[in-house]
Design an enzyme around this catalytic site. Structure first.
Site, PDB file in Angstrom:
ATOM      1  N   SER A 211       0.867  -1.189   0.000  1.00  0.00           N
ATOM      2  CA  SER A 211       0.000   0.000   0.000  1.00  0.00           C
ATOM      3  C   SER A 211       0.897   1.231   0.000  1.00  0.00           C
ATOM      4  O   SER A 211       2.068   1.162   0.393  1.00  0.00           O
ATOM      5  CB  SER A 211      -0.851  -0.014   1.270  1.00  0.00           C
ATOM      6  N   TYR A 224      -2.181  -1.039  10.431  1.00  0.00           N
ATOM      7  CA  TYR A 224      -2.279  -1.398   9.001  1.00  0.00           C
ATOM      8  C   TYR A 224      -0.997  -0.974   8.267  1.00  0.00           C
ATOM      9  O   TYR A 224      -0.399  -1.759   7.524  1.00  0.00           O
ATOM     10  CB  TYR A 224      -3.503  -0.712   8.400  1.00  0.00           C
ATOM     11  N   VAL A 257      -8.099   3.120  -3.483  1.00  0.00           N
ATOM     12  CA  VAL A 257      -8.749   2.363  -4.557  1.00  0.00           C
ATOM     13  C   VAL A 257     -10.211   2.146  -4.168  1.00  0.00           C
ATOM     14  O   VAL A 257     -10.508   1.854  -3.005  1.00  0.00           O
ATOM     15  CB  VAL A 257      -8.082   0.976  -4.763  1.00  0.00           C
ATOM     16  N   THR A 259     -12.771   0.150  -3.462  1.00  0.00           N
ATOM     17  CA  THR A 259     -13.189  -1.227  -3.152  1.00  0.00           C
ATOM     18  C   THR A 259     -13.972  -1.180  -1.849  1.00  0.00           C
ATOM     19  O   THR A 259     -14.021  -0.146  -1.175  1.00  0.00           O
ATOM     20  CB  THR A 259     -11.984  -2.178  -2.949  1.00  0.00           C
TER      21      THR A 259
HETATM   22  N1  LIG Z   1      -8.649  -0.332  -1.425  1.00  0.00           N
HETATM   23  C1  LIG Z   1      -7.577   0.407  -1.181  1.00  0.00           C
HETATM   24  O1  LIG Z   1      -7.656   1.649  -1.139  1.00  0.00           O
HETATM   25  C2  LIG Z   1      -6.231  -0.270  -1.013  1.00  0.00           C
HETATM   26  C3  LIG Z   1      -5.092   0.540  -1.094  1.00  0.00           C
HETATM   27  C4  LIG Z   1      -3.847  -0.043  -0.924  1.00  0.00           C
HETATM   28  C5  LIG Z   1      -3.734  -1.406  -0.705  1.00  0.00           C
HETATM   29  N2  LIG Z   1      -4.854  -2.182  -0.624  1.00  0.00           N
HETATM   30  C6  LIG Z   1      -4.665  -3.624  -0.376  1.00  0.00           C
HETATM   31  O2  LIG Z   1      -5.197  -4.358  -1.453  1.00  0.00           O
HETATM   32  C7  LIG Z   1      -5.545  -5.659  -0.997  1.00  0.00           C
HETATM   33  C8  LIG Z   1      -6.958  -5.974  -1.476  1.00  0.00           C
HETATM   34  O3  LIG Z   1      -7.851  -5.083  -0.843  1.00  0.00           O
HETATM   35  P1  LIG Z   1      -9.197  -4.535  -1.504  1.00  0.00           P
HETATM   36  O4  LIG Z   1      -9.115  -3.066  -1.456  1.00  0.00           O
HETATM   37  O5  LIG Z   1      -9.463  -5.230  -2.769  1.00  0.00           O
HETATM   38  O6  LIG Z   1     -10.226  -4.969  -0.349  1.00  0.00           O
HETATM   39  P2  LIG Z   1     -11.479  -5.946  -0.312  1.00  0.00           P
HETATM   40  O7  LIG Z   1     -11.914  -5.952   1.107  1.00  0.00           O
HETATM   41  O8  LIG Z   1     -12.453  -5.585  -1.350  1.00  0.00           O
HETATM   42  O9  LIG Z   1     -10.826  -7.340  -0.723  1.00  0.00           O
HETATM   43  C9  LIG Z   1     -10.063  -8.092   0.168  1.00  0.00           C
HETATM   44  C10 LIG Z   1     -10.406  -9.546  -0.032  1.00  0.00           C
HETATM   45  O10 LIG Z   1      -9.621 -10.335   0.874  1.00  0.00           O
HETATM   46  C11 LIG Z   1     -10.464 -11.297   1.497  1.00  0.00           C
HETATM   47  N3  LIG Z   1      -9.873 -11.656   2.788  1.00  0.00           N
HETATM   48  C12 LIG Z   1      -9.801 -10.882   3.907  1.00  0.00           C
HETATM   49  N4  LIG Z   1      -9.247 -11.576   4.905  1.00  0.00           N
HETATM   50  C13 LIG Z   1      -8.918 -12.793   4.407  1.00  0.00           C
HETATM   51  C14 LIG Z   1      -8.301 -13.934   4.962  1.00  0.00           C
HETATM   52  N5  LIG Z   1      -7.945 -13.986   6.253  1.00  0.00           N
HETATM   53  N6  LIG Z   1      -8.101 -15.011   4.163  1.00  0.00           N
HETATM   54  C15 LIG Z   1      -8.502 -14.994   2.870  1.00  0.00           C
HETATM   55  N7  LIG Z   1      -9.119 -13.943   2.307  1.00  0.00           N
HETATM   56  C16 LIG Z   1      -9.318 -12.851   3.063  1.00  0.00           C
HETATM   57  C17 LIG Z   1     -11.804 -10.596   1.608  1.00  0.00           C
HETATM   58  O11 LIG Z   1     -12.873 -11.517   1.789  1.00  0.00           O
HETATM   59  C18 LIG Z   1     -11.878  -9.836   0.297  1.00  0.00           C
HETATM   60  O12 LIG Z   1     -12.436 -10.611  -0.729  1.00  0.00           O
HETATM   61  C19 LIG Z   1      -5.397  -5.645   0.516  1.00  0.00           C
HETATM   62  O13 LIG Z   1      -4.188  -6.255   0.873  1.00  0.00           O
HETATM   63  C20 LIG Z   1      -5.374  -4.157   0.830  1.00  0.00           C
HETATM   64  O14 LIG Z   1      -4.677  -3.903   2.025  1.00  0.00           O
HETATM   65  C21 LIG Z   1      -6.108  -1.650  -0.785  1.00  0.00           C
END
Ligand SMILES: NC(=O)c1ccc[n+]([C@@H]2O[C@H](COP(=O)([O-])OP(=O)(O)OC[C@H]3O[C@@H](n4cnc5c(N)ncnc54)[C@H](O)[C@@H]3O)[C@@H](O)[C@H]2O)c1
Length: 334
Positions: A211, A224, A257, A259
């Site tokens: 991130s 986080y 992002v 989501t």
């Molecule tokens: N959305 C943002 O702004 C953003 C920014 C930077 C990084 N990220 C990172 O991107 C990655 C994906 O996040 P996202 O934004 O798509 O979120 P999201 O919540 O839409 O997707 C995360 C997915 O991971 C699954 N998950 C959570 N815990 C789990 C576990 N213990 N075992 C298996 N699956 C599990 C959830 O069910 C979900 O489908 C994450 O690592 C997040 O930290 C997101």
């Protein structure tokens, strides 16, 4: 650059919803049976018809296999879709259920089922596994199943993650532990499960989703952010450990992002209590600290970069940390 509206119209989950609505037949029970790997006989014929592969894909990843944690929705699903469009068979590994110590809803079994159907509709094979990245045994069994069914494991996207936001002094032990166990220890366990087969193949590509908060501190996301900094250390160490086996490992660092991790009541009430609305937060970010004149990325924007780190163009690049951060990274020292 596309406007936010244009970007949204290319949102894969929006496409997914449109496809399913137009078929008008996807029932929850059927979708769930498919997601949980029920035998074909237990799935009704309508679902089989929906998931019938269309023409054989030909692309950069044809014949390869990608294992993606957290693949039921968001960035993980977008990665699955981008890689599938380029021919890769996909394994979606997702908890598909809520966790008491995470303050917003995670993906559902139906999300996982829908994701599988939509990946199959791209003409590739897809296995959907309901599993937790904290569960080493399930990860190892899932990698073994992947190799049994697809013969190999070429790409690992270490994506599953959860967030936590608020005042540092107030974070309870159980929440702190959950964020560390999933974002960091879960990433380690996921990678450990995949390394033996990649070593045997003498080939493999690993991409870890860190991130922008793995590059900056942030007082509202202290735990986080710590896990995302830690993940970069782990990605670089994995790159060193696996380089001689022809396995690359790189990290990508997205900014905001759109989501469900970011667009949920818990998050929005914490970051924008006066106006807990994603569009308002996005507009404020665009107006204040995003150098590029844009709000949030769409998941596909991240997925395209992940695909780049799985492809030929980056075959000789490892240990890289790549920011996808609306230009905020231009403010870093180096
Ligand atoms: N959305 C943002 O702004 C953003 C920014 C930077 C990084 N990220 C990172 O991107 C990655 C994906 O996040 P996202 O934004 O798509 O979120 P999201 O919540 O839409 O997707 C995360 C997915 O991971 C699954 N998950 C959570 N815990 C789990 C576990 N213990 N075992 C298996 N699956 C599990 C959830 O069910 C979900 O489908 C994450 O690592 C997040 O930290 C997101």
């Amino acid at each position: 650059m596309m406007s936010r509206d244009q970007q949204r119209s290319s949102d894969p989950s929006a496409t997914t919803r449109r496809k399913l609505l137009s078929t008008g037949v996807l029932g929850v029970a059927t979708a769930t049976a498919v997601a949980l790997g029920a035998p074909a006989a237990a799935q009704n014929s309508t679902a089989e018809a929906i998931s019938q592969p269309s023409p054989e894909p030909t692309g950069e990843f044809t014949g390869q296999c990608a294992f993606i944690t957290g693949g039921a929705r968001g960035i993980g699903y977008a990665c699955a879709e981008e890689l599938a469009k380029a021919g890769a068979n996909i394994v979606l590994y997702d908890i598909a259920g809520n966790i008491d110590t995470v303050n917003y809803p995670l993906a559902t079994e139906q999300d996982l089922a829908t994701a599988k159907l939509n990946i199959e509709a791209l003409g590739v094979k897809c296995i959907a596994i309901k599993g937790d990245v904290r569960d080493r045994t399930k990860l190892e069994e899932s990698v073994a199943r992947t190799v049994r069914e697809f013969g190999r494991l070429d790409i690992l996207v270490v994506n599953a993650g959860v967030t936590q936001v608020g005042v540092l002094d107030e974070f309870p032990d159980e929440e702190i532990q959950t964020v560390i166990d999933i974002n960091l220890t879960g990433a380690v366990k996921t990678t450990q499960a995949a390394l033996p087969i990649m070593r045997r193949q003498n080939a493999g590509r690993i991409v870890m989703i860190s991130s922008i908060l793995g590059r900056l501190g942030n007082e509202n996301f202290s735990v986080y952010a710590s896990t995302k900094w830690g993940l970069i250390g782990f990605a670089k160490s994995t790159a060193l450990a696996m380089a001689k086996h022809n396995v690359t490992c790189n990290a990508v660092c997205p900014g905001w992002v759109r989501t469900k991790l970011a667009d949920n009541d818990y998050m929005l009430n914490a970051v924008s209590p006066e106006n807990p609305n994603f569009d308002a937060v996005e507009a404020a970010a665009e107006a204040s600290y995003h150098p590029l004149p844009m709000g949030a990325y769409e998941p596909v924007d991240v997925a395209r970069v992940v695909k780049m780190f799985c492809g030929q163009a980056t075959a000789m690049i490892t240990g890289e940390v790549f920011d996808i951060a609306q230009g905020q990274n231009a403010r870093f020292n180096a």
